[in-house]
Design a protein around this motif. Structure first.
Motif, PDB file in Angstrom:
ATOM      1  N   ARG A   1      -4.161   0.441 -10.970  1.00  0.00           N
ATOM      2  CA  ARG A   1      -4.153   0.450  -9.505  1.00  0.00           C
ATOM      3  C   ARG A   1      -5.380   1.203  -8.962  1.00  0.00           C
ATOM      4  NH1 ARG A   1      -0.616  -2.453 -11.206  1.00  0.00           N
ATOM      5  NH2 ARG A   1       1.553  -2.517 -10.460  1.00  0.00           N
TER       6      ARG A   1
ATOM      7  N   TYR B   1      -6.257  -1.733   3.974  1.00  0.00           N
ATOM      8  CA  TYR B   1      -5.819  -3.078   4.372  1.00  0.00           C
ATOM      9  C   TYR B   1      -6.841  -4.121   3.926  1.00  0.00           C
ATOM     10  CZ  TYR B   1      -4.162  -6.866   7.398  1.00  0.00           C
ATOM     11  OH  TYR B   1      -3.689  -8.066   7.868  1.00  0.00           O
TER      12      TYR B   1
ATOM     13  N   ILE C   1       0.862  -1.182   0.000  1.00  0.00           N
ATOM     14  CA  ILE C   1       0.000   0.000   0.000  1.00  0.00           C
ATOM     15  C   ILE C   1       0.900   1.234   0.000  1.00  0.00           C
ATOM     16  CG2 ILE C   1      -1.732   1.316   1.271  1.00  0.00           C
ATOM     17  CD1 ILE C   1      -2.627  -1.394   2.487  1.00  0.00           C
TER      18      ILE C   1
ATOM     19  N   ASP D   1       0.070  -2.068  -4.770  1.00  0.00           N
ATOM     20  CA  ASP D   1      -1.195  -2.703  -5.113  1.00  0.00           C
ATOM     21  C   ASP D   1      -2.319  -1.671  -5.142  1.00  0.00           C
ATOM     22  OD1 ASP D   1      -0.171  -5.428  -5.151  1.00  0.00           O
ATOM     23  OD2 ASP D   1       0.049  -5.196  -2.985  1.00  0.00           O
TER      24      ASP D   1
ATOM     25  N   GLU E   1      -6.711  -4.594   0.106  1.00  0.00           N
ATOM     26  CA  GLU E   1      -5.515  -5.317  -0.325  1.00  0.00           C
ATOM     27  C   GLU E   1      -5.638  -6.816  -0.006  1.00  0.00           C
ATOM     28  OE1 GLU E   1      -0.708  -4.794  -0.246  1.00  0.00           O
ATOM     29  OE2 GLU E   1      -1.733  -4.767   1.660  1.00  0.00           O
ATOM     30  N   ASN E   2      -6.356  -7.119   1.060  1.00  0.00           N
ATOM     31  CA  ASN E   2      -6.477  -8.509   1.482  1.00  0.00           C
ATOM     32  C   ASN E   2      -7.776  -9.174   1.007  1.00  0.00           C
ATOM     33  OD1 ASN E   2      -4.130  -9.309   3.479  1.00  0.00           O
ATOM     34  ND2 ASN E   2      -4.602  -7.152   3.858  1.00  0.00           N
TER      35      ASN E   2
END
Length: 310
Positions: free
Chosen positions: A158, A259, A2, A129, A262-263
């Motif tokens: 992105r 977060y 990130i 990312d 991204e996950n």
């Protein structure tokens, strides 16, 4: 990874006094100096939860070196562009149950420094990312800079998350960031009308439904947030707490969204996770910090529901 962007960082200096004496001398033994700016708050919270994060932006002078040193001491990856001007100070005086702030405007930025930052940004885009940009834009860079950064992120494939306000936010919307997070006042400014009730916020979200922005979250402070995602309006209700310092809770919420995205969290958990990090930040004295051991407990105490489908 990130990538966080802080274009107008600062050393945040907090003075805690029993009483503020005007036109006189105040002595303070309780002082906290922190690498500040909304993007750096996001960065620290991501670091607290062991997220893979790198901070960039513009730093100059002894204050800029202080910020780099503090980030390095914390083990936070950073890659800033150096400028000749001195990075600003922002002072908060906590006194008599109140908070008085003195915010410097920030340094001048030359055209060469702007070009250097854009080159650095394009370089870092290939490693990122997603991107989180937060806060104000130095006046020399122009209010359209976020628009440029979003367009470059699109070209690189992105996602770009933006937490800003005023003209910087207004000019960014046509570039279609993935997520924006205005509060009630910022939403009212954006739409040019009063936003007072929950129904006003919902109507405002409906007005923005055709912008192409995937997720629009309106923070409501202790009341949580209302969000538009995939033409559904959600309400996120946080756990009840005794807030110690709510400053930076919006930045912590942005860290949670980043977060979660991204996950690969589903939308309900993404919204809940962001809200939880904002709540946990409000329980800490220091801005942009939280106790990650409490996350699971607070996820269970935070609710999200669909209010309306458009």
């Amino acid at each position: 990874m990130i990538l966080t962007i802080t274009l107008n960082p600062a050393i945040d200096i907090s003075y805690r006094l029993d009483t503020l004496v005007t036109d006189g001398t105040n002595r303070c033994s309780h002082v906290i100096k922190t690498a500040g700016g909304k993007g750096l708050n996001v960065t620290r919270v991501l670091h607290c939860i062991e997220g893979n994060v790198c901070a960039t932006g513009l730093l100059g002078g002894a204050n800029g070196q202080f910020i780099v040193n503090q980030l390095n001491q914390l083990g936070i990856s950073n890659d800033f562009v150096s400028i000749t001007g001195e990075t600003r100070n922002c002072i908060a005086i906590l006194h008599d149950g109140k908070q008085t702030e003195i915010l410097e405007g920030g340094p001048r930025i030359s055209e060469d420094e702007k070009v250097a930052f854009l080159c650095k940004y394009e370089e870092l885009l290939h490693e990122a990312d997603l991107i989180v940009a937060s806060g104000s834009i130095p006046k020399d860079l122009g209010n359209g800079l976020y628009c440029t950064l979003i367009e470059k992120a699109h070209q690189a494939g992105r996602r770009f998350l933006l937490d800003s306000s005023g003209e910087a936010l207004r000019k960014a919307i046509p570039a279609v960031p993935y997520l924006i997070k205005p509060n009630r006042e910022e939403l009212a400014q954006l739409l040019g009308k009063k936003i007072e009730s929950r129904e006003d916020v919902i109507a405002g979200l409906e007005q923005l439904k055709d912008t192409g922005i995937t997720c629009i979250v309106v923070s409501l402070g202790a009341e949580g947030a209302l969000a538009l995602y995939d033409r559904k309006i959600y309400h996120v209700e946080p756990a009840k707490i005794e807030a110690v310092n709510a400053t930076g809770s919006g930045d912590s919420t942005m860290a949670g969204f980043a977060y979660a995205l991204e996950n690969g969290f589903p939308v309900e958990k993404m919204l809940t996770f962001g809200c939880v990090l904002g709540t946990l930040n409000a329980m800490e004295e220091q801005t942009g910090f939280l106790n990650k051991e409490l996350i699971e407990d607070f996820l269970a105490r935070t609710t999200v529901q669909i209010l309306k489908e458009l």
